[in-house]
Scaffold this motif. Structure first.
Motif, PDB file in Angstrom:
ATOM      1  N   CYS A 120       4.190  -4.129   6.854  1.00 41.35           N
ATOM      2  CA  CYS A 120       5.410  -3.350   6.672  1.00 41.35           C
ATOM      3  C   CYS A 120       5.690  -2.611   7.984  1.00 41.35           C
ATOM      4  O   CYS A 120       4.938  -2.728   8.951  1.00 41.35           O
ATOM      5  N   ASP A 121       6.773  -1.861   8.026  1.00 45.10           N
ATOM      6  CA  ASP A 121       7.227  -1.219   9.263  1.00 45.10           C
ATOM      7  C   ASP A 121       6.490   0.104   9.467  1.00 45.10           C
ATOM      8  O   ASP A 121       6.661   1.040   8.670  1.00 45.10           O
ATOM      9  N   PRO A 122       5.675   0.238  10.523  1.00 43.82           N
ATOM     10  CA  PRO A 122       4.927   1.475  10.727  1.00 43.82           C
ATOM     11  C   PRO A 122       5.793   2.659  11.128  1.00 43.82           C
ATOM     12  O   PRO A 122       5.362   3.810  11.025  1.00 43.82           O
ATOM     13  N   ALA A 123       7.028   2.385  11.553  1.00 43.63           N
ATOM     14  CA  ALA A 123       7.931   3.485  11.941  1.00 43.63           C
ATOM     15  C   ALA A 123       8.658   4.041  10.735  1.00 43.63           C
ATOM     16  O   ALA A 123       8.730   5.257  10.540  1.00 43.63           O
ATOM     17  N   THR A 124       9.205   3.143   9.894  1.00 47.69           N
ATOM     18  CA  THR A 124      10.009   3.578   8.745  1.00 47.69           C
ATOM     19  C   THR A 124       9.217   3.600   7.452  1.00 47.69           C
ATOM     20  O   THR A 124       9.675   4.145   6.446  1.00 47.69           O
ATOM     21  N   MET A 125       8.016   2.972   7.454  1.00 52.06           N
ATOM     22  CA  MET A 125       7.180   2.838   6.252  1.00 52.06           C
ATOM     23  C   MET A 125       7.915   2.076   5.148  1.00 52.06           C
ATOM     24  O   MET A 125       7.702   2.303   3.960  1.00 52.06           O
ATOM     25  N   GLU A 126       8.764   1.145   5.568  1.00 51.75           N
ATOM     26  CA  GLU A 126       9.504   0.316   4.614  1.00 51.75           C
ATOM     27  C   GLU A 126       9.073  -1.147   4.775  1.00 51.75           C
ATOM     28  O   GLU A 126       8.423  -1.518   5.751  1.00 51.75           O
ATOM     29  N   GLY A 127       9.471  -1.953   3.790  1.00 52.21           N
ATOM     30  CA  GLY A 127       9.217  -3.381   3.886  1.00 52.21           C
ATOM     31  C   GLY A 127       8.258  -3.925   2.849  1.00 52.21           C
ATOM     32  O   GLY A 127       7.944  -5.118   2.870  1.00 52.21           O
ATOM     33  N   CYS A 128       7.788  -3.091   1.947  1.00 55.33           N
ATOM     34  CA  CYS A 128       6.897  -3.564   0.896  1.00 55.33           C
ATOM     35  C   CYS A 128       7.680  -3.849  -0.381  1.00 55.33           C
ATOM     36  O   CYS A 128       8.645  -3.147  -0.695  1.00 55.33           O
ATOM     37  N   PRO A 129       7.279  -4.845  -1.145  1.00 59.05           N
ATOM     38  CA  PRO A 129       7.933  -5.111  -2.428  1.00 59.05           C
ATOM     39  C   PRO A 129       7.594  -4.014  -3.421  1.00 59.05           C
ATOM     40  O   PRO A 129       6.693  -3.196  -3.188  1.00 59.05           O
ATOM     41  N   PRO A 130       8.311  -3.975  -4.543  1.00 55.46           N
ATOM     42  CA  PRO A 130       8.005  -2.976  -5.576  1.00 55.46           C
ATOM     43  C   PRO A 130       6.544  -3.040  -5.993  1.00 55.46           C
ATOM     44  O   PRO A 130       5.936  -4.108  -6.017  1.00 55.46           O
ATOM     45  N   ALA A 131       5.974  -1.886  -6.307  1.00 54.56           N
ATOM     46  CA  ALA A 131       4.592  -1.726  -6.767  1.00 54.56           C
ATOM     47  C   ALA A 131       3.594  -1.702  -5.621  1.00 54.56           C
ATOM     48  O   ALA A 131       2.416  -1.414  -5.834  1.00 54.56           O
ATOM     49  N   LEU A 132       4.040  -1.981  -4.373  1.00 52.69           N
ATOM     50  CA  LEU A 132       3.154  -1.873  -3.230  1.00 52.69           C
ATOM     51  C   LEU A 132       3.611  -0.739  -2.331  1.00 52.69           C
ATOM     52  O   LEU A 132       4.811  -0.417  -2.276  1.00 52.69           O
TER      53      LEU A 132
END
Length: 304
Positions: free
Chosen positions: A46-58
């Motif tokens: 996932c994106d270490p800057a925004t902490m986004e990019g994981c599917p639901p539940a992760l």
């Protein structure tokens, strides 16, 4: 073995991989992460800057400024997955993010984490070398079940740590005897004739016979050994059931599962045993065992 295609991804040391090879394991992704990654058993980044990019539940967990990884914070799955994050900093970040503590269970590494301290688990972190330590369960039954799979350095260290001895033999090469005279075996062993050209020494002592007979393989030879020793050869948990039957004792809860035409294996369908074993199986055996036992494997370790 498939390796994560990320230059900076944490990976176990070489000796750790060798130790797991002795157990027929491969360090790969969890079932959920694999599904999220399109079926590939690799860490999902996932994106270490925004902490986004994981599917639901992760949940996105930052390892450092250039790398972050999706982690399942559900307690049961976290407990299964977290020993295989390996890097101590990533494990600490995952613990903080998920609000959980990562502890090694039976046969987990304890290089970067500690073993579960619950007295009922009876776990000891055993150091085999400078690069590999493993959580060993010192209870008699568990030690006996596990010790035959270990590399020599781990076995010696575990015997010392648990103050016991591994009674599971490192099976020596078959010792032939004379098929014509049925002689040539040392004291305590019996000469069993397979055919006019081959006979082999067999230990007829009940415990040894039960341990060794599944590995005689040839059905005719097993039948001859059963007749000579006056015993029945039955497969126990994880034994082959190609040329023998699984132990029918209901308390064993064993089912003979066929993964393909040339391999069948005795599978213990009880929930705890299934969870402990299923991560070691090939995909074909896993699918067949899940169907036979009407359950699913949530273990993280998988064979290719």
């Amino acid at each position: 073995r498939e390796s994560p295609p990320f230059k900076s991804s944490p990976s176990p040391p070489a000796e750790a991989m060798a130790a797991y090879a002795a157990l027929a394991l491969a360090i790969l992704g969890s079932a959920r992460l694999a599904a999220a990654a399109g079926g590939r058993h690799v860490p999902l980044l996932c994106d270490p800057a925004t902490m986004e990019g994981c599917p639901p539940a992760l949940t996105c967990v930052r390892h450092h400024e250039q790398r972050a990884q999706c982690v399942d914070c559900a307690p049961e799955q976290f407990a299964l997955d977290c020993p295989h994050l390996w890097d101590a900093n990533l494990t600490a970040a995952a613990e903080e993010t998920c609000g959980l503590t990562c502890l090694g269970e039976r046969n987990s590494q304890c290089v970067s984490i500690g073993c579960n301290t619950d007295p009922s688990k009876n776990l000891t972190c055993v150091k085999a070398s400078e690069t590999w330590s493993q959580c060993v369960e010192c209870s008699e039954d568990a030690f006996k079940e596990d010790c035959g799979h270990w590399a020599e350095d781990l076995l010696v260290a575990a015997e010392a740590a648990c103050s016991t001895t591994c009674v599971v033999p490192r099976r020596p090469a078959p010792k032939p005897c004379d098929p014509a005279t049925l002689t040539g075996c040392p004291a305590g062993l019996s000469c069993v004739k397979k055919d006019d050209h081959w006979a082999q020494c067999v230990d007829c002592a009940p415990e040894r016979f039960a341990l060794e007979c599944p590995f005689l393989w040839d059905a005719d030879f097993i039948a001859a050994a059963e007749e000579t020793c006056g015993r029945k050869c039955l497969g126990e948990r994880n034994n082959q059931c190609v040329s023998i039957d699984c132990n029918p004792d209901p308390s064993k809860n064993l089912t003979c599962v066929s993964s393909h035409g040339k391999w069948s294996q005795c599978v213990d369908c009880s929930p705890a045993a299934f969870l402990q074993d299923c991560g070691h199986w090939s995909k074909k055996l896993l699918v067949a065992a899940e169907a036979a036992c009407s359950t699913r494997c949530s273990a993280r370790l998988r064979l290719l």
